[in-house]
Design a protein around this motif. Sequence first.
Motif, mmCIF file in Angstrom:
data_model
loop_
_atom_site.group_PDB
_atom_site.id
_atom_site.type_symbol
_atom_site.label_atom_id
_atom_site.label_comp_id
_atom_site.label_asym_id
_atom_site.label_seq_id
_atom_site.Cartn_x
_atom_site.Cartn_y
_atom_site.Cartn_z
ATOM 1 N N GLY A 20 30.211 67.471 71.131
ATOM 2 C CA GLY A 20 31.163 67.148 72.174
ATOM 3 C C GLY A 20 30.464 66.445 73.330
ATOM 4 N N ILE A 21 31.241 65.836 74.196
ATOM 5 C CA ILE A 21 30.679 65.153 75.361
ATOM 6 C C ILE A 21 29.925 66.167 76.216
ATOM 7 C CG2 ILE A 21 31.236 63.935 77.503
ATOM 8 C CD1 ILE A 21 33.585 62.669 75.988
ATOM 9 N N GLY A 22 28.665 65.878 76.511
ATOM 10 C CA GLY A 22 27.844 66.757 77.342
ATOM 11 C C GLY A 22 27.348 68.013 76.643
ATOM 12 N N GLU A 23 27.644 68.146 75.347
ATOM 13 C CA GLU A 23 27.226 69.339 74.613
ATOM 14 C C GLU A 23 25.755 69.233 74.207
ATOM 15 O OE1 GLU A 23 28.355 71.742 70.498
ATOM 16 O OE2 GLU A 23 29.549 70.029 71.110
ATOM 17 N N ALA A 24 25.019 70.292 74.440
ATOM 18 C CA ALA A 24 23.608 70.330 74.048
ATOM 19 C C ALA A 24 23.489 70.902 72.650
ATOM 20 C CB ALA A 24 22.813 71.184 75.021
ATOM 21 N N MET A 25 22.528 70.385 71.902
ATOM 22 C CA MET A 25 22.251 70.954 70.589
ATOM 23 C C MET A 25 20.862 71.558 70.594
ATOM 24 S SD MET A 25 21.581 67.810 68.011
ATOM 25 C CE MET A 25 21.078 66.229 68.653
ATOM 26 N N PRO A 26 20.734 72.769 70.073
ATOM 27 C CA PRO A 26 19.410 73.367 69.974
ATOM 28 C C PRO A 26 18.624 72.677 68.867
ATOM 29 C CG PRO A 26 21.061 74.839 69.041
ATOM 30 C CD PRO A 26 21.786 73.652 69.593
ATOM 31 N N VAL A 27 17.373 72.361 69.157
ATOM 32 C CA VAL A 27 16.512 71.681 68.195
ATOM 33 C C VAL A 27 15.196 72.439 68.119
ATOM 34 C CG1 VAL A 27 15.380 69.505 67.587
ATOM 35 C CG2 VAL A 27 17.551 69.461 68.836
ATOM 36 N N GLU A 28 14.817 72.866 66.923
ATOM 37 C CA GLU A 28 13.528 73.525 66.728
ATOM 38 C C GLU A 28 12.487 72.480 66.356
ATOM 39 O OE1 GLU A 28 13.328 76.871 64.149
ATOM 40 O OE2 GLU A 28 14.876 77.965 65.242
ATOM 41 N N ILE A 29 11.390 72.484 67.101
ATOM 42 C CA ILE A 29 10.299 71.546 66.880
ATOM 43 C C ILE A 29 8.973 72.292 67.032
ATOM 44 C CG2 ILE A 29 11.533 69.438 67.551
ATOM 45 C CD1 ILE A 29 10.466 69.755 70.358
ATOM 46 N N PRO A 30 7.885 71.715 66.521
ATOM 47 C CA PRO A 30 6.576 72.375 66.659
ATOM 48 C C PRO A 30 6.166 72.532 68.124
ATOM 49 C CG PRO A 30 6.483 70.663 64.991
ATOM 50 C CD PRO A 30 7.814 70.516 65.688
ATOM 51 N N GLU A 31 5.334 73.516 68.396
ATOM 52 C CA GLU A 31 4.915 73.824 69.771
ATOM 53 C C GLU A 31 4.281 72.661 70.518
ATOM 54 O OE1 GLU A 31 2.936 77.391 70.872
ATOM 55 O OE2 GLU A 31 3.986 78.529 69.328
ATOM 56 N N ALA A 32 3.547 71.820 69.848
ATOM 57 C CA ALA A 32 2.854 70.727 70.534
ATOM 58 C C ALA A 32 3.689 69.450 70.612
ATOM 59 C CB ALA A 32 1.533 70.433 69.825
ATOM 60 N N ALA A 33 4.983 69.531 70.326
ATOM 61 C CA ALA A 33 5.834 68.342 70.267
ATOM 62 C C ALA A 33 5.996 67.677 71.632
ATOM 63 C CB ALA A 33 7.201 68.703 69.696
ATOM 64 N N THR A 34 6.118 66.360 71.575
ATOM 65 C CA THR A 34 6.329 65.545 72.766
ATOM 66 C C THR A 34 7.759 64.997 72.764
ATOM 67 O OG1 THR A 34 5.648 63.518 71.666
ATOM 68 C CG2 THR A 34 3.898 64.810 72.754
ATOM 69 N N VAL A 35 8.116 64.337 73.844
ATOM 70 C CA VAL A 35 9.404 63.663 73.919
ATOM 71 C C VAL A 35 9.537 62.672 72.755
ATOM 72 C CG1 VAL A 35 10.728 61.979 75.265
ATOM 73 C CG2 VAL A 35 9.730 63.976 76.392
ATOM 74 N N GLY A 36 8.487 61.920 72.493
ATOM 75 C CA GLY A 36 8.503 60.959 71.384
ATOM 76 C C GLY A 36 8.725 61.646 70.046
#
Length: 80
Positions: A20-36
């Motif tokens: 939805g508009i403005g809805e955040a989604m939880p994303v699991e990523i490795p601990e050392a992850a960057t914005v890229g």
Amino acid sequence: MITVHAKLFATLRRHYPELGIGEAMPVEIPEAATVGDLIEHLRLPADQVKVVFVNHVVRKEAHRLADGDEVGIFPPVGGG
């Protein structure tokens, strides 16, 4: 693993039409992850990402993310 909460804006939302508009989604990523890394993980075209806010502060691709971060991802925006 850490969990960040990503919000996609404007034309980037078409990559995740279930959001939805403005809805955040939880994303699991490795601990050392960057914005890229997050952009790559979400399979967003890098050339379509113009500005990324992490906890309301503009950050570059090399910025390391932390558990619980709120990430807003914006495409180039025109108007006037």
